[in-house]
Write an enzyme that holds these catalytic residues in place. Sequence first.
Site, short mmCIF file in Angstrom:
data_model
loop_
_atom_site.label_atom_id
_atom_site.label_comp_id
_atom_site.label_asym_id
_atom_site.label_seq_id
_atom_site.Cartn_x
_atom_site.Cartn_y
_atom_site.Cartn_z
N LYS A 135 0.82 -1.20 0.00
CA LYS A 135 0.00 0.00 0.00
C LYS A 135 0.86 1.26 0.00
CE LYS A 135 -3.95 -2.32 0.58
NZ LYS A 135 -3.45 -3.70 0.65
N ASN A 293 2.57 -3.95 -5.93
CA ASN A 293 2.67 -5.27 -5.30
C ASN A 293 3.99 -5.94 -5.63
OD1 ASN A 293 -0.36 -5.87 -4.38
ND2 ASN A 293 -0.40 -4.80 -6.33
#
Length: 327
Positions: A135, A293
């Site tokens: 994140k 990611n």
Amino acid sequence: MKLLFVADPLSAFNTYKDSTFAMMREAARRGHELWVCEVPDLVWVSGSRVTAHAARQLTLTPEAVASRAGTKLAVWHEITAARDLALADVDAVLMRKDPPFDSEFFYATHLLEQAEREGARVFNKAASLRDHPEKLAILEFPQFIAPTLVTRSAAAIRAFHAEHQDIILKPLDGMGGMGIFRVKADALNLGSIIETLNKNGAQSVMVQRFVPEIVQGDKRILLIGGKPVPYSLARIPQGTEVRGNLAAGGKGVAQPLTDDDRRIAEALAPVLAARGLLLVGLDVIGDRMTELNVTSPTCFQEIMEQTGFDVGATFIDALEAAVSGAR
């Protein structure tokens, strides 16, 4: 090459959609030797090296080796040997443990970094795994993201909502769409959602302006060896669901990269590759990146099945080149 996969239990693999299986299948086709362990198997003792305790040698069945993307196999491997295996004694260690990025994952990166000091080659690089939480890593690239807030403060979240009216709130350690909430202009349940996510100020929350292009999908763009795969997987929310994640019921549709996709991917790919990130998954909605990611990016098989582009082969090509270049 001798490859060691640090992964989740083999019993949890779904061969029709698992990207780690796609890597293994392509590696087996090329004659590479496959070994596997789980994070709890990693051990270090003074005077020795980081070792995978009772690592298992994996042999794929002929049906698995010959299978195509999207094939569901009941039996796909056998264990042909088991022994303690020093990570520095294999050609490449592939860290494929799924999120969440929790304390145990954090500790595992330190063991992997110690293995690197002992001569192991780890992909993705251990320190870069640790330095790019999925994140928060987007904060480095503000030119590509929607208005975003990271805070523990309920007052700051309320002020952000007052400014943007339609927002998404999510925990920093979630995966697969877990714990994601949308709050529209009416602020319905905002207080309760804040309390749930920030636990009375004890836990940080990410808040982003809602991007309406989610109706066209939350696109997963793969970067391999510093180059973007030419297709993304748009994960399209179904019914009344706001989340496009496949784990939340989203429909995956492979499509060519748009000009905006390519602009973001080509800007980030060389930067991240230089940090030892062989494989990265960018999440993009419209022209805004929402996550970066690096722990265990997926969507290999969906893209391969729908477009014919061999993502597994592209990855093993990049892995072979990286290992050869490191020798």
